[in-house]
Design a protein around this motif. Structure first.
Motif, mmCIF file in Angstrom:
data_model
loop_
_atom_site.group_PDB
_atom_site.id
_atom_site.type_symbol
_atom_site.label_atom_id
_atom_site.label_comp_id
_atom_site.label_asym_id
_atom_site.label_seq_id
_atom_site.Cartn_x
_atom_site.Cartn_y
_atom_site.Cartn_z
ATOM 1 N N PRO A 157 -1.846 -4.320 -14.367
ATOM 2 C CA PRO A 157 -1.412 -5.322 -13.389
ATOM 3 C C PRO A 157 -1.389 -6.747 -13.948
ATOM 4 C CG PRO A 157 -3.724 -4.874 -13.079
ATOM 5 C CD PRO A 157 -3.287 -4.073 -14.287
ATOM 6 N N LEU A 183 1.182 -9.472 -12.546
ATOM 7 C CA LEU A 183 0.914 -9.834 -11.150
ATOM 8 C C LEU A 183 -0.320 -10.725 -11.067
ATOM 9 C CD1 LEU A 183 1.313 -9.643 -8.087
ATOM 10 C CD2 LEU A 183 0.102 -7.460 -8.126
ATOM 11 N N ASP A 216 6.069 -4.289 -8.473
ATOM 12 C CA ASP A 216 4.919 -4.759 -7.689
ATOM 13 C C ASP A 216 5.074 -6.209 -7.236
ATOM 14 O OD1 ASP A 216 3.284 -2.640 -7.337
ATOM 15 O OD2 ASP A 216 1.692 -3.302 -8.682
ATOM 16 N N GLU A 219 7.022 -6.902 -4.052
ATOM 17 C CA GLU A 219 6.240 -6.391 -2.910
ATOM 18 C C GLU A 219 5.130 -7.363 -2.555
ATOM 19 O OE1 GLU A 219 4.553 -2.386 -2.581
ATOM 20 O OE2 GLU A 219 5.986 -1.798 -4.134
ATOM 21 N N TRP A 220 4.484 -7.907 -3.604
ATOM 22 C CA TRP A 220 3.383 -8.843 -3.374
ATOM 23 C C TRP A 220 3.908 -10.134 -2.723
ATOM 24 C CZ3 TRP A 220 2.164 -13.770 -5.322
ATOM 25 C CH2 TRP A 220 0.888 -14.225 -5.019
ATOM 26 N N VAL A 237 -9.585 -6.781 -11.130
ATOM 27 C CA VAL A 237 -9.126 -6.284 -12.432
ATOM 28 C C VAL A 237 -9.136 -7.404 -13.465
ATOM 29 C CG1 VAL A 237 -7.708 -4.358 -11.669
ATOM 30 C CG2 VAL A 237 -6.748 -6.660 -11.674
ATOM 31 N N ILE A 296 -3.120 -3.697 -6.793
ATOM 32 C CA ILE A 296 -1.684 -3.509 -7.015
ATOM 33 C C ILE A 296 -1.078 -2.650 -5.911
ATOM 34 C CG2 ILE A 296 -1.943 -3.834 -9.501
ATOM 35 C CD1 ILE A 296 -1.516 -0.766 -9.763
ATOM 36 N N GLY A 297 0.176 -2.265 -6.070
ATOM 37 C CA GLY A 297 0.901 -1.629 -4.969
ATOM 38 C C GLY A 297 0.650 -0.156 -4.758
ATOM 39 N N SER A 304 -4.362 2.251 -10.764
ATOM 40 C CA SER A 304 -3.433 1.676 -11.735
ATOM 41 C C SER A 304 -2.624 2.758 -12.456
ATOM 42 C CB SER A 304 -4.191 0.809 -12.743
ATOM 43 O OG SER A 304 -5.181 1.574 -13.398
ATOM 44 N N LEU A 316 -2.171 -3.948 -2.741
ATOM 45 C CA LEU A 316 -1.851 -5.374 -2.922
ATOM 46 C C LEU A 316 -2.879 -6.227 -2.183
ATOM 47 C CD1 LEU A 316 2.036 -5.232 -2.662
ATOM 48 C CD2 LEU A 316 0.707 -5.732 -4.710
ATOM 49 N N GLU A 327 -3.632 -12.439 -0.268
ATOM 50 C CA GLU A 327 -2.399 -12.107 0.432
ATOM 51 C C GLU A 327 -2.448 -12.501 1.907
ATOM 52 O OE1 GLU A 327 -4.167 -10.041 -1.535
ATOM 53 O OE2 GLU A 327 -2.833 -10.030 -3.274
#
Lengths: 76, 378
Positions: free
Chosen positions: A15, A18, A46, A49-50, B155, B191-192, B196, B218, B235
């Protein structure tokens, strides 16, 4: 088009890109534009989407020679 | 005489040293090659055991062995943490004030959890990355009487399967305590997807659905409000908790950052040779690399085997022959008595199979076999 601050995350794998965008957005001002460069396909999926989840604005996204460019405006 | 210096006495450094001692026995006996290990601690900790300590399945005393007993007697071992790396002059300076020169250097200093990266995490979250924290987590799990359990992950972190394992093991633990009807789980991930590794995420998400574990992807923790028992994310979402379990983000060791060897303590490393970028005689292994692979004991183990062969050749005027191909093997505890595993490399993703009791028992056996593994006997 105004200058965007570049977040160069090429060579970093998911990641990483991101996470680098999140850190750069934290430091940016509302209305400022950032452009993420990434060579990681997973991150290219990703990141939009974020951006959508947080409510920022994705200005553009493109891919050329394996480099993904995503331009985003900080909305809040 | 060729001098090989290994900085770090964890999994990678210990396996590398013993591997070299085996390969270079004759050269070391004849004083043509020396192998020296510098470590910050006289004791070696089996770090994956901390997860089991949190669930009362291992004792703290099971986690430690004296480092000297793990090393071949031909290896020079000093408890003397390095403070300064002078790579231009092929030497390091340690805490004792002593300078150690080398012809070849391997850096394997590991990583550390950085709970202070998220305000409120240190004060309010439980985790399993230190002995003290694992014992506190055990007490928190033992005395929990029901409520909202939140799992928050930062992370990069050490051991990629820990967020999943903590969740699966807590589920079974509370099931055994007949608390499940009073407990809700909220698993979050940065993450989405829920892990991972894509195939691990594809396996784990239906398991969560089956168990009734809700999850939010996310989700990057921004701040923990301990008074309100709320986690605020970058977020904009909020997760409420009664018991907060964290897998904190990690950094490389401070000495790496202080010596400007790599941002956040991760040293830029060639993914095949494990050479430090820009240096011919410096190598990196384990958590210390900046490679986009799991920070896990097995990563360090496989890297050490490759590096052992290559360093042995270099020290005897040969040329390195082997490349590290990104091999990693991780067990995944899927509850109290079932486990699966993920085995993968740079080119081949993992394909986790349905968990079995046999793999769980093999993992428990490995928890004991580890000491023979780092000695190079396994």
């Amino acid at each position: 088009m105004s200058e965007a601050k570049i977040v160069d995350a090429r060579g970093s794998f998911c990641p990483g890109p991101l996470m680098e965008l999140i850190a750069a957005m934290r430091a940016a001002s509302v209305g400022e534009e950032l452009e993420v460069l990434s060579t990681d396909r997973g991150s290219a999926e990703d990141i939009p989407e974020w951006i959508k989840k947080v409510g920022h604005t994705l200005i553009s996204s493109s891919e050329e020679a394996g480099v993904y460019r995503l331009r985003v405006r900080k909305a809040k | 005489m060729k001098r090989i210096l290994i900085v770090g006495g964890g999994t990678g450094g210990t396996i590398l040293a013993n591997n070299l001692a085996r390969r270079l026995r004759h050269e070391m006996d004849a004083a043509r090659v020396s192998v020296t290990v510098l470590s910050a601690s006289p004791r070696h900790m089996y770090q994956p055991g901390l997860l089991y300590v949190a669930f009362g399945k291992m004792a703290v005393s099971d986690l430690y062995v004296d480092q000297e007993t793990l090393l071949d007697p031909s290896i020079h071992f000093h408890v003397d943490p390095v403070e300064t790396f002078d790579l231009d002059h092929n030497e390091v300076k340690a805490k004792s004030g002593k300078t150690y020169g080398y012809d070849y250097l391997a850096i394997c200093t590991g990583s550390r959890p950085t709970l202070n990266a998220v305000p409120g995490l240190m004060e309010n979250a439980h985790h399993v990355y230190t002995e003290e924290a694992a014992l506190k987590t055990a007490e928190a799990l033992r005395t929990f009487e029901g409520g909202r359990v939140a799992i928050v992950t930062g992370v990069p972190h050490k051991c990629p399967m820990v967020p999943l394992e903590l969740t699966f093991m807590m589920y079974d633990y509370f099931k055994d305590r007949e608390l499940l009807d009073k407990v809700s789980f909220k698993y979050t991930y940065p993450i989405g997807r829920v892990h991972s590794l894509e195939n691990v995420a594809k396996w784990a998400a239906p398991e969560f659905d089956r168990m009734g574990v809700s999850y939010e992807t996310l989700f990057n923790a921004k701040e923990v409000d301990g008074a309100q028992r709320r986690i605020h994310s970058e977020e904009g979402s909020v997760v409420e908790y009664d018991l907060l379990i964290a897998v904190p983000p990690h950094k490389g060791m401070e000495v790496i950052e202080q010596n400007k060897l790599g941002p956040s303590g991760w040293i830029p490393t060639n993914r095949a040779t494990l050479g430090m970028e820009g240096r011919d005689n410096v190598f990196v292994l384990g958590d210390t690399t900046n490679l986009p692979i799991s920070k896990a004991g097995s990563t360090a183990h496989y890297e050490a085997e490759v590096l052992g062969e290559n360093l042995a050749r270099l020290a005897t005027d040969g040329r390195p022959m082997r490349s590290y191909e990104g091999k990693v093997f991780c067990f995944i505890e899927a509850g109290k008595d079932r486990a699966t595993y993920a085995s993968f490399d740079y080119k081949n993703p993992p394909r986790p199979q349905p968990p079995t009791r046999a793999i769980h028992w093999f993992k428990l056996a490995y928890n004991r076999l580890y000491w023979n593994s780092v000695r190079g006997l396994l």
